[in-house]
Design a protein around this motif. Structure first.
Motif, PDB file in Angstrom:
ATOM      1  N   LEU A   1      73.604 -37.693   6.471  1.00 45.62           N
ATOM      2  CA  LEU A   1      74.310 -37.548   7.747  1.00 45.62           C
ATOM      3  C   LEU A   1      73.312 -37.544   8.910  1.00 45.62           C
ATOM      4  O   LEU A   1      73.492 -38.248   9.909  1.00 45.62           O
ATOM      5  N   ILE A   2      72.257 -36.746   8.777  1.00 50.64           N
ATOM      6  CA  ILE A   2      71.278 -36.613   9.856  1.00 50.64           C
ATOM      7  C   ILE A   2      70.600 -37.945  10.152  1.00 50.64           C
ATOM      8  O   ILE A   2      70.381 -38.314  11.314  1.00 50.64           O
ATOM      9  N   THR A   3      70.293 -38.696   9.104  1.00 52.77           N
ATOM     10  CA  THR A   3      69.505 -39.919   9.252  1.00 52.77           C
ATOM     11  C   THR A   3      70.346 -41.136   9.588  1.00 52.77           C
ATOM     12  O   THR A   3      69.930 -41.999  10.386  1.00 52.77           O
ATOM     13  N   ASN A   4      71.550 -41.231   9.022  1.00 53.82           N
ATOM     14  CA  ASN A   4      72.278 -42.504   9.035  1.00 53.82           C
ATOM     15  C   ASN A   4      73.601 -42.499   9.784  1.00 53.82           C
ATOM     16  O   ASN A   4      74.223 -43.555   9.934  1.00 53.82           O
ATOM     17  N   SER A   5      74.058 -41.355  10.261  1.00 55.70           N
ATOM     18  CA  SER A   5      75.407 -41.302  10.829  1.00 55.70           C
ATOM     19  C   SER A   5      75.486 -41.758  12.280  1.00 55.70           C
ATOM     20  O   SER A   5      76.558 -42.131  12.757  1.00 55.70           O
ATOM     21  N   GLY A   6      74.380 -41.706  12.997  1.00 51.46           N
ATOM     22  CA  GLY A   6      74.427 -41.952  14.445  1.00 51.46           C
ATOM     23  C   GLY A   6      74.765 -40.710  15.244  1.00 51.46           C
ATOM     24  O   GLY A   6      74.711 -40.726  16.484  1.00 51.46           O
ATOM     25  N   HIS A   7      75.122 -39.621  14.571  1.00 51.15           N
ATOM     26  CA  HIS A   7      75.353 -38.358  15.274  1.00 51.15           C
ATOM     27  C   HIS A   7      74.025 -37.792  15.765  1.00 51.15           C
ATOM     28  O   HIS A   7      72.976 -37.997  15.161  1.00 51.15           O
ATOM     29  N   ASP A   8      74.087 -37.064  16.869  1.00 54.51           N
ATOM     30  CA  ASP A   8      72.876 -36.496  17.446  1.00 54.51           C
ATOM     31  C   ASP A   8      73.281 -35.370  18.387  1.00 54.51           C
ATOM     32  O   ASP A   8      74.472 -35.172  18.676  1.00 54.51           O
ATOM     33  N   LEU A   9      72.298 -34.642  18.876  1.00 50.39           N
ATOM     34  CA  LEU A   9      72.540 -33.595  19.861  1.00 50.39           C
ATOM     35  C   LEU A   9      72.784 -34.209  21.230  1.00 50.39           C
ATOM     36  O   LEU A   9      72.120 -35.180  21.611  1.00 50.39           O
ATOM     37  N   LEU A  10      73.726 -33.663  21.978  1.00 50.16           N
ATOM     38  CA  LEU A  10      73.855 -34.019  23.385  1.00 50.16           C
ATOM     39  C   LEU A  10      72.651 -33.491  24.159  1.00 50.16           C
ATOM     40  O   LEU A  10      72.030 -32.508  23.758  1.00 50.16           O
ATOM     41  N   GLY A  11      72.352 -34.119  25.270  1.00 49.41           N
ATOM     42  CA  GLY A  11      71.195 -33.689  26.042  1.00 49.41           C
ATOM     43  C   GLY A  11      71.321 -32.284  26.583  1.00 49.41           C
ATOM     44  O   GLY A  11      70.357 -31.510  26.580  1.00 49.41           O
ATOM     45  N   ALA A  12      72.496 -31.921  27.061  1.00 49.90           N
ATOM     46  CA  ALA A  12      72.735 -30.581  27.622  1.00 49.90           C
ATOM     47  C   ALA A  12      73.707 -29.826  26.720  1.00 49.90           C
ATOM     48  O   ALA A  12      74.800 -30.317  26.416  1.00 49.90           O
ATOM     49  N   TYR A  13      73.329 -28.632  26.319  1.00 48.92           N
ATOM     50  CA  TYR A  13      74.137 -27.834  25.393  1.00 48.92           C
ATOM     51  C   TYR A  13      75.555 -27.623  25.910  1.00 48.92           C
ATOM     52  O   TYR A  13      76.539 -27.811  25.181  1.00 48.92           O
ATOM     53  N   ALA A  14      75.686 -27.250  27.185  1.00 52.82           N
ATOM     54  CA  ALA A  14      77.001 -26.910  27.742  1.00 52.82           C
ATOM     55  C   ALA A  14      77.954 -28.096  27.751  1.00 52.82           C
ATOM     56  O   ALA A  14      79.177 -27.906  27.781  1.00 52.82           O
TER      57      ALA A  14
ATOM     58  N   ARG B   1      66.268 -25.886  18.808  1.00 49.78           N
ATOM     59  CA  ARG B   1      65.654 -25.080  19.858  1.00 49.78           C
ATOM     60  C   ARG B   1      65.109 -25.938  20.993  1.00 49.78           C
ATOM     61  O   ARG B   1      65.178 -25.558  22.171  1.00 49.78           O
ATOM     62  N   ASN B   2      64.578 -27.104  20.668  1.00 51.07           N
ATOM     63  CA  ASN B   2      64.024 -27.974  21.699  1.00 51.07           C
ATOM     64  C   ASN B   2      65.085 -28.431  22.687  1.00 51.07           C
ATOM     65  O   ASN B   2      64.793 -28.622  23.879  1.00 51.07           O
ATOM     66  N   ARG B   3      66.304 -28.614  22.211  1.00 57.98           N
ATOM     67  CA  ARG B   3      67.379 -29.067  23.101  1.00 57.98           C
ATOM     68  C   ARG B   3      67.584 -28.091  24.265  1.00 57.98           C
ATOM     69  O   ARG B   3      67.945 -28.493  25.359  1.00 57.98           O
TER      70      ARG B   3
END
Length: 523
Positions: free
Chosen positions: A259-272, A431-433
């Motif tokens: 999922l992490i590598t191949n799904s295309g899902h990712d963190l949004l730039g801003a948490y809120a 945490r970096n986000r």
């Protein structure tokens, strides 16, 4: 962005649940039109409409039997150390106070509603799975609908198994005389959940939720499997079996890494941004439950006929004259303990918690167990205010059930406990986000990060239980402590976690009475 219209005109007898006293009266109802189950399940259109009826049950916070409102994330937060019961007064919802105080009676109306709604969804999934083989439609489309039914059945059963433990396990529609079913063991139920997800994963679309139009995807199933495994392993100290597949830590970690590598899902730039209308079904959302006011609803006697989300209204402050927030019912006020748990420079606190003193411009009416803090993630923000229909019944805030940040933290936990090398990287990404520095990865650090990242999303209670009953008791039990913004007697804020109940809801008394020959109390 609302993609599933949860409307159907199938005979009620074919769609409502079949266990307990709350079910027979539904089965005896007359059809709402001439499409009864005997002449309905014929075409691909019929199959898709029936599938929508399974998704429909995800939205329900009440049912035709009445008894109050039971949004799962909010109830879990109230059961945890992150929220109190709240409401207008001590008499507003005694059944919600029972959940808060860990003194839940078998006659609690909220648990009865919750039980009935989830078994309704299970019955609808079972019925469609039974009818699918004889429906005239392409094999690939048929297989995908079956996979979605299995995902949804797994989702419903996971909720029930978390809250009730030993529950009836039903995987096919029942006939009269078969309604009462013996309690299954947790191992039987969780293995069935795992099997449904393992079978669904390779068939579901490898897409995001916008492309799938809010239907479950392969990645949704993997995310749910991770959550199921970690809960079962933590609470029951055992591995899962999905027919011939060993669902253990390495297996689940491999799926999460896919999922992490191949799904295309990712963190949004801003948490809120996760909780804004513009970011419904965003790249961070792995599984999301859709709500809307696209079908304006007015009927208080049949609330589940609409598509609104009751939770934002229920936990919003009782406020007048604020440009950002409309008035709500002030349930689930946030605890001082959650507010204090954040690192001083963590922006997630202000994105998660409304601080009455700094965030509100209007006049707030003080409710029961008032703390001065409210949920900001699911509340009555101006962008979600209903424009048509009954004000209280048409809030369209989607529930982000599984976010990519949760997947990263699940993977960090499994990688750390299985001797991998990526746990630190997964933790650092979260945490970096929010511009927090690296923290050495440990189980304690991962759990603390989960609390900060996923607070007021209905996750904390289950994370406490899987750390063990003593850990849950230590966190949830509070005596003689009040925050500076609290209003009311100290006794209103004292909570004692009862380890004898193992953190479970009691099986509803109405179900035990109906099926006393086979169904037994769960503690």
């Amino acid at each position: 962005m609302k993609n599933i219209k949860y409307t159907t005109t199938i005979i009620l007898a074919g769609l409502f649940t079949i266990t307990g006293s709350g079910c027979k009266k539904f089965i005896e109802l007359s059809p709402v039109d001439n499409r009864v189950s005997e002449n309905f399940y014929k075409t691909e259109k019929d199959a898709n409409e029936a599938l929508n009826s399974v998704y429909d049950a995800l939205q329900w916070h009440t049912n035709a039997g009445g008894g109050g409102f039971s949004p799962d994330p909010m109830m879990a937060d109230i059961a945890s150390d992150d929220s109190y019961a709240g409401g207008a007064s001590r008499s507003d919802s005694p059944d919600m106070i029972q959940i808060d105080q860990q003194k839940i009676a078998p006659t609690n109306s909220l648990t009865r509603v919750y039980w009935g709604n989830h078994y309704t969804g299970i019955y609808r999934a079972n019925l469609l799975l039974q009818k699918l083989p004889d429906i005239n439609m392409p094999a690939a489309a048929k297989a995908k609908i079956a996979a979605e039914c299995k995902f949804l059945r797994a989702f419903f059963y996971f909720d029930l198994a978390k809250w009730f433990g030993n529950i009836p396990l039903i995987t096919a529609p029942q006939s009269p005389g078969e309604y009462c079913v013996v309690n299954a063991s947790p191992a039987q139920t969780f293995n069935q959940i795992a099997q449904d997800l393992v079978e669904a994963m390779p068939v579901l679309d490898k897409s995001d939720l916008r492309t799938s139009k809010a239907h479950a995807t392969r990645w949704s199933a993997i995310g749910l499997l991770g959550r199921v495994y970690l809960f079962y392993k933590g609470v029951y100290k055992a591995e899962l079996q999905a027919d011939g597949t060993a669902v253990n830590g390495p297996y689940v970690l491999t799926q999460l890494q896919d999922l992490i590598t191949n799904s295309g899902h990712d963190l949004l730039g801003a948490y809120a941004d996760n909780f804004t209308k513009a970011n419904e079904f965003s790249k961070e959302s792995v599984w999301e439950i859709s709500y809307s006011n696209d079908n304006p609803w007015f009927d208080w006697n049949y609330i589940q006929g609409g598509e609104g989300n009751m939770q934002p209204l229920m936990q919003a402050p009782r406020i007048e004259g604020d440009p950002l927030y409309s008035t709500g019912w002030s349930f689930a006020p946030v605890t001082q303990e959650l507010y204090n748990s954040y690192e001083a420079n963590d922006p997630r606190r202000t994105a998660t918690i409304i601080n009455m003193e700094t965030d509100l411009k209007g006049k707030v009416s003080v409710g029961y167990q008032h703390t001065g803090f409210f949920s900001k993630k699911y509340t009555t923000t101006a962008e979600y205010r209903p424009t048509t229909g009954q004000y209280e019944l048409n809030w369209g805030n989607n529930y982000r059930s599984i976010r990519f940040s949760d997947v990263l933290l699940m993977a960090a936990e499994l990688d750390f406990t299985n001797g991998g090398s990526q746990a630190q990287n997964y933790l650092n990404r979260v945490r970096n986000r929010v511009s927090l520095g690296s923290k050495t990865v440990t189980l304690a650090a991962i759990y603390q990060e989960r609390r900060a990242e996923l607070a007021l999303e209905g996750i904390r209670y289950w994370d406490l239980l899987r750390q063990g009953l003593p850990a849950a008791a230590q966190a949830i039990t509070i005596s003689g402590k009040k925050g500076p913004g609290y209003t009311g007697d100290q006794v209103d804020y004292n909570v004692t976690f009862n380890q004898a109940t193992r953190g479970l809801f009691p099986i509803p008394q109405s179900e035990l009475d109906q099926c006393s020959s086979v169904l037994k109390p769960n503690f």
